[in-house]
Design a protein around this motif. Structure first.
Motif, mmCIF file in Angstrom:
data_model
loop_
_atom_site.group_PDB
_atom_site.id
_atom_site.type_symbol
_atom_site.label_atom_id
_atom_site.label_comp_id
_atom_site.label_asym_id
_atom_site.label_seq_id
_atom_site.Cartn_x
_atom_site.Cartn_y
_atom_site.Cartn_z
ATOM 1 N N PRO A 310 0.605 -1.199 0.143
ATOM 2 C CA PRO A 310 -0.059 0.093 -0.264
ATOM 3 C C PRO A 310 0.888 1.361 0.046
ATOM 4 O O PRO A 310 1.964 1.507 0.795
ATOM 5 N N ASP A 313 2.263 3.967 3.307
ATOM 6 C CA ASP A 313 1.943 3.239 4.482
ATOM 7 C C ASP A 313 3.434 2.860 5.064
ATOM 8 O O ASP A 313 3.473 2.881 6.306
ATOM 9 N N THR A 315 4.727 0.313 5.187
ATOM 10 C CA THR A 315 4.524 -1.027 5.637
ATOM 11 C C THR A 315 5.936 -2.138 5.666
ATOM 12 O O THR A 315 6.199 -2.614 6.811
ATOM 13 N N CYS A 328 -4.738 -7.985 -1.778
ATOM 14 C CA CYS A 328 -5.860 -6.592 -1.445
ATOM 15 C C CYS A 328 -7.370 -7.246 -1.224
ATOM 16 O O CYS A 328 -7.697 -8.012 -2.262
ATOM 17 N N TRP A 453 -4.577 -2.333 7.293
ATOM 18 C CA TRP A 453 -3.494 -3.470 7.260
ATOM 19 C C TRP A 453 -3.744 -4.518 8.231
ATOM 20 O O TRP A 453 -3.748 -4.478 9.515
ATOM 21 N N TYR A 472 -4.489 -6.206 2.808
ATOM 22 C CA TYR A 472 -4.739 -4.570 2.714
ATOM 23 C C TYR A 472 -6.046 -4.362 2.190
ATOM 24 O O TYR A 472 -6.574 -4.728 1.203
#
Length: 619
Positions: A310, A313, A315, A328, A453, A472
């Motif tokens: 994403p 983010d 992440t 996703c 998330w 996500y």
């Protein structure tokens, strides 16, 4: 949705008229990413990608021009990345000079856009007379004819302004006629006036500061500043730029379409025998949800593939050290989901409406149920053992059984103690000027839930062989159940008014006290909850919509539903519990109220906080 940033200042000279656009989403994402890294204390370095470090972005030329153009204004420049995060699809800066009797007035207007309605409309919008910055969603009937969203709401607003004769009365009339959840800035280039404000309930954040010949208006409150004000719900602020005294703002209520927020007193309505309160509530509530669903265009989802990180983010760089693949959800929209009666009613009505409208659709319409749970070292509970996780899972299973033609994704957002610490400082900045322990415990739960998330079970949760997919939630619209407690008496303090030891005592005087408390709750929801929550959750480029806070639902809840149908016979939110039974959702009827910070265990996350109070100021 968009982010709004506006600045007007007196000057002895004019600035060049400019319109600088950033339409490259990758460039926007890189700017937001670096700002996020700065907020949470991660080093930004060139050509380094090791854990704990984020690669610096090479800012696109247009973005660089914007920063150069505002380099002389520290506050404006610091807010640009925050505004970008709210609208990561497009952004632009517009500059304009106005001549007044005593000086030149220079305007800077920066807008970002999260595009949710076709056709795409850039901002700010400028014509021969008006400049418009608009953040929100409109639900006027002529926008939603024949169950079709037939117009972009920003261009709709702009066209209504263009039809006016240009008087202050005409502009205010247009502002009063628009219906929905929004904030705005309007500049009249002929009369040299600025109008700004937000809707009658206050569902979008907007703040302002005016002093020393300067006016700022922003969707984000600058962290650490103390002299900004939250724009009051339903007030139209007007500044005449020609006047010498800029410290006086005219304030006009949006009285024509002002939501009637006067709570009826007395335990029962005079016409109680003639009204089916549940049927009446269901009618306005279904319409509120339907309006908010059908205006996600093109019923918003985009297949981004299974190997996806994403944007904005960090992440992989910060939160996820394993760099595992991501699935996703590609859901049309999401719901902030504790499993309680408010959010579950929304999820159920959504399922009902989608079942009727998408009977032959393949694949099934999809809704993400975002359920957050914290690893709180003080409670020593696992993610699956928190109250909201257990209740959420039960409600999700019941919804899926009830609406098999709709796919509900139960997204388990699990927040470790380490993630909490990394997000804490950013949340404190985003929710400013709110600055209490309670604010943090609520805001940080919404922050991680809206990020999207988490994990989704591939089979029935709890069955042997069930697996977890890293997930996500890439939907851009989130529904919230906020407002139900304020309208229908869902807090423990509402219940305590009728408790006398073990007895339950209902008197006209106690119901009058309840009416006063509910009035205070709905009048103050913009300042107590909405501004904070909008700032925090919109940072992920996601938009909040509130079915319980539509004009029609608020009006019905305040004017029609008797107090005894809110709190009575030892039952809180009675009208909602009767509604749950009416639509076949008995499984949620008797669930009690639990604040998110206690249900998700986001309160008092750190050791030694056992004696901390919710109203304590943060250090």
């Amino acid at each position: 949705m968009c982010g709004i940033l506006f600045h007007a200042t007196r000057s002895s000279g004019t600035i060049d008229a400019k319109h600088i656009e950033i339409s490259n989403e990758k460039s926007i994402s890189e700017i937001i990413t670096n700002d996020l890294a700065h907020d949470i204390g991660i080093a930004v370095a060139e050509n380094e990608t090791q854990t704990g470090t984020v690669k610096a972005c090479s800012i696109a030329q247009n973005a660089g021009e914007i920063f150069e153009c505002v380099d002389d204004n520290k506050i404006f420049k610091s807010l640009v990345p925050k505004i970008l995060a709210r609208g990561p699809n497009y952004a632009s800066l517009m500059t304009h000079s106005i001549s007044s009797p005593s000086s030149s007035i220079n305007l800077r207007m920066f807008s970002s856009v999260l595009s949710l309605r076709a056709p795409f409309t850039s901002q700010p919008i400028s014509d021969s007379r008006y400049i418009l910055q608009f953040n929100g969603e409109l639900y006027n009937e002529d926008l939603l004819e024949n169950n079709v969203c037939n117009h972009n709401d920003t261009s709709y607003y702009s066209s209504k302004l263009a039809e006016t004769l240009g008087t202050e009365e005409e502009v205010i009339k247009v502002i009063r006629l628009i219906k929905g959840e929004f904030s705005y800035v309007v500049v009249d280039k002929v009369e040299n006036k600025v109008y700004f404000g937000k809707d009658s309930v206050g569902r979008r954040s907007l703040f302002h500061r005016i002093e020393d010949g300067e006016l700022y208006v922003s969707s984000i409150y600058p962290h650490g500043e103390s002299d900004w004000k939250d724009c009051e719900a339903g007030i139209i602020y007007v500044l005449n730029l020609n006047t010498a005294d800029w410290n006086h703002l005219a304030e006009t209520p949006r009285s024509i379409i002002e939501v009637t927020k006067t709570v009826s007193t007395g335990p029962e309505s005079k016409t109680q025998d003639d009204i089916d309160y549940v049927a009446g509530f269901l009618e306005v509530f279904r319409k509120s949800i339907k309006d908010r669903m059908m205006t996600i265009e093109p019923f918003h989802f985009k297949d981004l593939g299974n190997e996806y990180v994403p944007p904005c983010d960090l992440t992989n760089a910060i939160y996820d050290q394993e760099n595992s693949s991501v699935e996703c959800t590609n859901a049309q929209f999401g719901i902030l989901f504790s499993g309680g009666i408010d959010c579950t009613l929304i999820a159920g009505i959504c399922g009902e409406l989608l079942t009727k409208s998408c009977e032959s659709t393949s694949p099934k319409p999809t809704i993400d149920l975002l359920n957050v749970s914290f690893n709180n070292r003080r409670t020593n509970l696992s993610y699956d053992a928190t109250p909201d996780r257990k209740l959420g899972l039960r409600s999700y299973k019941s919804l899926q059984e009830m609406f098999p033609n709709v796919k509900y994704n139960f997204v388990e957002v699990n927040v470790s103690y380490e993630e909490y610490l990394k997000g804490k400082e950013r949340v404190k900045k985003l929710m400013w000027p709110c600055n209490t322990e309670m604010d943090l415990s609520i805001a940080i739960a919404f922050y991680f839930a809206s990020r999207g998330w988490g994990v989704v079970a591939t089979e029935n949760e709890g069955d042997s062989g069930a697996q977890q997919m890293k997930t996500y939630s890439n939907c851009k619209v989130l529904f919230s159940g906020l407002g139900a407690d304020e309208l229908f008496g869902g807090y423990s303090r509402h219940e305590r008014m009728f408790q006398e030891g073990k007895d339950w005592v209902e008197t006209p005087e106690r119901y009058e006290q309840l009416a006063k408390e509910l009035q205070k709750d709905i009048d103050g929801i913009w300042q107590r909850n909405l501004s904070r929550d909008d700032q925090v959750m919109s940072c992920w480029g996601k938009e909040l919509r509130y079915p319980f806070l539509s004009e029609e639902v608020v009006k019905y809840g305040c004017e029609v539903v008797p107090l005894k149908w809110k709190v009575g016979d030892r039952i809180k939110k009675r009208i909602l519990r009767e509604t749950a039974s009416c639509v076949g959702m008995e499984f949620i009827r008797d669930e009690g109220k639990r604040a998110i910070q206690f249900g998700a265990k986001s309160a008092k996350m750190e050791m030694g906080q056992g004696r901390t109070k919710g109203h304590d100021r943060l250090g």
